[in-house]
Design an enzyme around this catalytic site. Structure first.
Site, PDB file in Angstrom:
ATOM      1  N   LYS A 120       5.948  19.803  30.841  1.00  0.00           N
ATOM      2  CA  LYS A 120       7.021  19.017  30.225  1.00  0.00           C
ATOM      3  C   LYS A 120       8.414  19.505  30.629  1.00  0.00           C
ATOM      4  O   LYS A 120       9.378  18.748  30.574  1.00  0.00           O
ATOM      5  CB  LYS A 120       6.913  19.046  28.696  1.00  0.00           C
ATOM      6  CG  LYS A 120       5.676  18.385  28.116  1.00  0.00           C
ATOM      7  CD  LYS A 120       5.823  16.895  28.092  1.00  0.00           C
ATOM      8  CE  LYS A 120       4.860  16.159  27.171  1.00  0.00           C
ATOM      9  NZ  LYS A 120       3.482  16.610  27.116  1.00  0.00           N
ATOM     10  N   SER A 159      -2.723  21.215  32.311  1.00  0.00           N
ATOM     11  CA  SER A 159      -1.361  20.808  31.968  1.00  0.00           C
ATOM     12  C   SER A 159      -0.619  21.721  31.011  1.00  0.00           C
ATOM     13  O   SER A 159       0.612  21.699  30.987  1.00  0.00           O
ATOM     14  CB  SER A 159      -1.408  19.393  31.379  1.00  0.00           C
ATOM     15  OG  SER A 159      -2.367  19.336  30.339  1.00  0.00           O
TER      16      SER A 159
END
Ligand SMILES: *Cc1c(COP(=O)(O)O)cnc(C)c1O
Length: 318
Positions: free
Chosen positions: A52, A301
């Site tokens: 992110k 991720s």
């Protein structure tokens, strides 16, 4: 198209000094078992523990100086909130995170520790979102949303640039709001057009999967999952990520909680301590829900799992 390969190249240049290029490591056990090279893109080692930071940093660096001075705002308490707070501090930009009273104290403290102003308003995520709208309206702050935003998608797409030279047969991407999948797909459609791009998510509460099946954005009920970073809606007014995922993903595969736990365990045994959302690619390979046809890359991720939960999962037999 709303986000182009050029946007992603521009993002890569902008964020270069603020993010790390994460390693791509072989999964020896899965490669031997499945007879194809299986690679792990270790993005859980990104600063703040998740990809992110790429999108948040690109979004901030795309704003005009006057907007930066007025500050940025979000209602996310998860990896996006962390990333935005970190990126804002690194760039000397004021960041505000709006939370409901229900958010646990340790999360509130973690966000304050990253230097963000925390506003506690109301008793629901909707009320926190309403405070974000007020801050935008009355205080001139800029909202940086977690996925449905061109600069955020372009930032996440920089991860695609790092794996494209492998010319993979398949890339397995965790899928929630679709910013990561859309960004990677835009990059790979141009740079590695033969690559199959598969989105992976949990069986219940997967808003993008339900929306793609319906042909338009729909709301789904939330259920607790080991892949907590994959929860939440895509927004009924979704502009950017729904059309990109609809047009560019080859398939979406759904996983049970037991399969996600097995994915976390498999990675944990190889020394990759990751959260549930990050384990879905390996989970799908282990469960036989995706059959590799050549070099396959799983995007790990994020790392942000409660250590006690991770220990519990590792201790379970299977
Ligand atoms: C946000 C997040 C995802 C999903 O990304 P989207 O862009 O919302 O699809 C996957 N894994 C982790 C660890 C995340 O933080």
């Amino acid at each position: 198209m709303s986000v182009t390969l050029n946007d992603i190249h521009a993002a890569a240049k902008r964020i270069r000094a603020h993010v790390v290029e994460t390693p791509l490591l072989p999964d020896e056990v899965l490669s031997a078992r499945l007879g194809q090279p299986i690679w792990l893109k270790c993005e859980y080692r990104q600063t703040t523990g998740a990809f992110k930071l790429r999108g948040a940093t690109n979004a901030l660096l795309s704003l005009q100086p006057r907007a930066l001075a007025r500050g940025v705002v979000t209602a996310s308490t998860g990896n996006h909130g962390r990333a935005l707070a970190h990126a804002a501090r690194a760039l000397g930009v004021p960041a505000t995170v709006c939370l409901s009273r229900l958010v646990p104290e340790n999360k509130v403290r973690a966000i304050r520790d990253l230097g963000a102003e925390v506003r506690i308003v109301g008793a629901s995520q909707d009320e926190a979102m309403a405070e974000v709208a007020r801050a935008v309206e009355r205080e001139g702050m800029t909202e940086i949303p977690p996925f449905d935003h061109e600069a955020v998608v372009a930032g996440q797409g920089t991860l695609g640039l790092e794996i494209a030279p492998m010319d993979p047969a398949t890339v397995l991407v965790p899928l929630s709001g679709g910013g990561l999948a859309a960004g990677i797909a835009v990059a790979l459609r141009s740079l590695a057009p033969q690559t199959r791009i598969i989105g992976l998510t949990m069986e219940s509460g997967a808003a993008m999967a339900a929306s793609l099946a319906a042909g338009h954005p729909v709301e789904v009920g939330e259920s607790p999952s080991l892949a907590d970073s994959l929860g939440g809606g895509i927004g009924v007014a979704n502009r950017v990520t729904f059309p990109l995922c609809r047009d560019l993903l080859d398939d979406v595969v759904l996983l049970t909680e037991a399969e996600i736990a097995a994915g976390i365990r498999h990675l944990g045994r190889a020394g990759h301590v990751v959260e549930g959302a990050a384990s879905v690619g390996t989970a799908a390979l282990l469960a036989g829900k995706v059959a590799p046809t050549g070099p396959t890359i799983c995007i790990l991720s994020g790392a942000n799992i409660d250590p006690a939960l991770h220990s519990r999962i590792m201790a379970e037999a299977a």
